[in-house]
Design an enzyme around this catalytic site. Sequence first.
Site, PDB file in Angstrom:
ATOM      1  N   GLY A 170     -26.770  35.377  12.820  1.00  0.00           N
ATOM      2  CA  GLY A 170     -26.096  34.117  12.426  1.00  0.00           C
ATOM      3  C   GLY A 170     -25.783  34.414  10.652  1.00  0.00           C
ATOM      4  CB  THR A 171     -28.220  35.205   7.945  1.00  0.00           C
ATOM      5  OG1 THR A 171     -28.977  36.212   8.919  1.00  0.00           O
ATOM      6  CG2 THR A 171     -28.864  33.956   8.042  1.00  0.00           C
TER       7      THR A 171
ATOM      8  CB  SER B 182     -33.021  33.140  11.437  1.00  0.00           C
ATOM      9  OG  SER B 182     -32.297  33.992  12.543  1.00  0.00           O
ATOM     10  N   GLY B 183     -29.831  32.244  11.756  1.00  0.00           N
ATOM     11  CA  GLY B 183     -28.988  31.496  12.445  1.00  0.00           C
ATOM     12  C   GLY B 183     -29.435  31.734  14.251  1.00  0.00           C
ATOM     13  CB  SER B 184     -30.103  34.438  16.221  1.00  0.00           C
ATOM     14  OG  SER B 184     -31.363  34.920  15.547  1.00  0.00           O
TER      15      SER B 184
END
Length: 354
Positions: free
Chosen positions: A264-265, A96-98
């Site tokens: 983010g994804t 996960s980006g965040s």
Amino acid sequence: MSQSPIPYRPTIRLMDTHAGGDVSRIVIGGISPLPGDTVRAQMEYLRDDADGLRKLLLFEPHGIPEMSIDLIVPATDPAAAAGYIIMEVMGYPIYSGSNTICTATAVLEAGIVPKREGIQHFTLEAPAGLVKIEARVENGVVEGITCEGLPSYIDTHRATIHVPTIGDVTYSVAYSGGFYALVDATELGFSLTLDEERALAACAHKIVEAIQAERGFSHYTLGDVGPLPFLHFMGPVEQVADDFYRSRSTTYVHPGVICRSTTGTGTSARLALMNLEGRINPGDRLETISLRETGFIGKFTGTRQEGPHQVVENTITGKSYVLAHSDIVVNCDDPMVECAGLLPVLSQRRVDQG
């Protein structure tokens, strides 16, 4: 009635953070070493045998489903400074980006990685593998994190499905750490403003249910990763400079749950779609803007061929804010606390031991 005979109340040490509005609760203490010779194997142990930690921290009385949990664990790869396991309401995403932005900030704030002024680089180990991090520190404050997005690709381009009460919906499907349905918000009558949040969640749920009922998806190396869980609403793309684009966006992740950030994804998925459609070049950036006017910046760094898929390499940049430091007391006498699946991972230190 007590759910456990333990004569003490364990504590879990937390640092609450957010990136783009999505709260990531970082677990920095109180958990025993997990079995498994990789971070991925440790994640699978939690998922299959000790899901109580996720439930404790995401649901009442200690949390809410809109949050995420990031458990910091020792890295199993010597190249990484720390490992982390992501827990969300829908389960255990491998990336996960965040959550990566928040975890990278937390390891700096907690001193796991010594904080230095200026630009510094280190590596974290996610269940998906090693993730390179660039941190920007100014006057002792982590002002920005850039992390690698997972290699992303388009599985399905502009398919159509009939959705009851909505009609025919055109969608694409990307993989960027999970499978995402990508839909044009304007075609569905949305402007992507905060007052639409509840309607967006209801609409996305119907579309995701329809896609899940019709078909499944398989990753080119991971194989079957379960039903498609996510939907990303795309607003119009505005070009604001030669190499910079901006678009309103929002992501559905679970019934009733719209992410506060653009994710983010989700941003990586957008880059993959723009590349497929010839609307972006290596070096170009896309800023996705959320319902709450927060943003992440995705940078398209290149492509490579993986079998039938052109895979997009990318980075995600954002800022995480520290919200709180706290210790949660695990009281198994509390009828609202379910300790099943939790006790095996709790540290055996007593509260009075510090």
